[in-house]
Design an enzyme around this catalytic site. Structure first.
Site, PDB file in Angstrom:
ATOM      1  N   ASP A   1       0.770  -1.194  -0.009  1.00 52.08           N
ATOM      2  CA  ASP A   1       0.357  -0.076   0.829  1.00 52.08           C
ATOM      3  C   ASP A   1      -0.536  -0.621   1.939  1.00 52.08           C
ATOM      4  OD1 ASP A   1      -0.065   2.497   1.760  1.00 52.08           O
ATOM      5  OD2 ASP A   1      -1.630   2.934   0.295  1.00 52.08           O
ATOM      6  N   LEU A   2      -0.789   0.178   2.953  1.00 52.49           N
ATOM      7  CA  LEU A   2      -1.552  -0.308   4.106  1.00 52.49           C
ATOM      8  C   LEU A   2      -2.981   0.227   4.105  1.00 52.49           C
ATOM      9  CD1 LEU A   2      -1.517  -1.972   6.674  1.00 52.49           C
ATOM     10  CD2 LEU A   2      -0.368  -0.105   7.842  1.00 52.49           C
ATOM     11  N   ASP A   3      -3.163   1.494   4.417  1.00 51.52           N
ATOM     12  CA  ASP A   3      -4.514   2.070   4.487  1.00 51.52           C
ATOM     13  C   ASP A   3      -5.148   2.128   3.106  1.00 51.52           C
ATOM     14  OD1 ASP A   3      -4.817   3.135   7.413  1.00 51.52           O
ATOM     15  OD2 ASP A   3      -2.806   3.714   6.785  1.00 51.52           O
TER      16      ASP A   3
ATOM     17  N   ASP B   1      -3.467   2.715  -3.433  1.00 53.20           N
ATOM     18  CA  ASP B   1      -4.800   3.270  -3.691  1.00 53.20           C
ATOM     19  C   ASP B   1      -4.814   4.762  -3.994  1.00 53.20           C
ATOM     20  OD1 ASP B   1      -4.092   3.745  -0.940  1.00 53.20           O
ATOM     21  OD2 ASP B   1      -6.172   4.324  -0.585  1.00 53.20           O
TER      22      ASP B   1
END
Length: 250
Positions: free
Chosen positions: A22-24, A198
């Site tokens: 995932d990124l953010d 997250d």
């Protein structure tokens, strides 16, 4: 009070690792606005090393669009899935993307009307989805949720809650579907899928990785999750990724 924790994931794998990130909140810290997250030299370098070390078995799987993924990652990941798995780019550059639902335009217009008289509320247009960000206006959370739920009912769009954001998207694949699709293709096929995420949108990715013989890694505070392992924060993720690249000889 006893605080539950998850063990840190292993660095070395018995079989080839296939990594989904995932990124953010995982590769980049959360920021007040989507545009405030920018490319970082260390992040780009680590992802580039990993892509080489894993022979291309690296994909970013994010709620952001493919264009935003490339902007923030410095274009380090050829394989990527955006808008929570709705759009997916294979390593050869081919992109799978469904046509936008007719309800997206209706939801976008309603979100813009909502944000017009609420300072700090931002609207994001992703084409096949639209997001309502209220991180800078937390008092708007309840009203935003009422609106999003109503729009989901009237438009048939899928409501995707996130960190201080409510997204209405064209129905279709989720992050788990993206992981599963990548694992059926080279260069991922035959690898051990590991998904780092997250928030609740990543749970489908955790479950897919587990079902395919791998595991999920929850980034951030402990909560009930399908992930088997955990990492404290973005800094811990970067340290772990560097260790994985080092272990792979890169």
């Amino acid at each position: 009070m006893l605080v539950e924790t998850l063990p840190a994931p292993p660095v070395a794998m018995e079989r080839s690792l296939a990594l989904f990130l995932d990124l953010d909140g995982v590769l980049a810290p959360m920021a007040p606005t989507p545009d405030a997250v920018v490319a970082d030299p260390r992040r780009t370098a680590v992802l580039t090393r990993l892509d080489q070390a894993l022979d291309g078995r690296l994909a970013i799987v994010s709620g952001r669009t493919l264009g935003e993924i490339d902007r923030i990652s410095g274009g380090a990941s050829a394989s990527a899935a955006g808008v929570h798995g709705l759009e997916r780019r294979r390593r050869d550059g081919a992109v799978d993307r469904p046509p936008a639902s007719t309800g997206v335009a209706q939801a976008l217009a309603a979100f813009r009307r909502f944000a017009a008289d609420r300072p700090g509320v931002l609207v994001e247009d992703k084409g096949i989805s639209t997001g309502l960000h209220y991180r800078q206006s937390p008092a708007s959370a309840d009203e935003a949720l009422v609106l999003a739920r109503k729009l989901a009912e009237t438009t048939g769009l899928t409501l995707q809650p996130g960190h201080m954001v409510l997204e209405l998207r064209t129905p279709g694949a989720d992050k788990g579907g993206a992981v599963t699709a990548f694992m059926a293709e080279p260069p991922f096929a035959g690898g051990v899928p590991v998904m780092l995420g997250d928030d609740l949108t990543d749970e489908a990715g955790f479950r897919a990785a587990e079902a395919l013989g791998g595991f999920g890694v929850l980034v951030g505070p402990y909560r009930a999750t399908a992930a088997r392992y955990g990492l404290r924060d973005v800094a811990a993720v970067m340290d772990w990724l560097e260790a994985v690249a080092e272990e792979a000889g890169q």
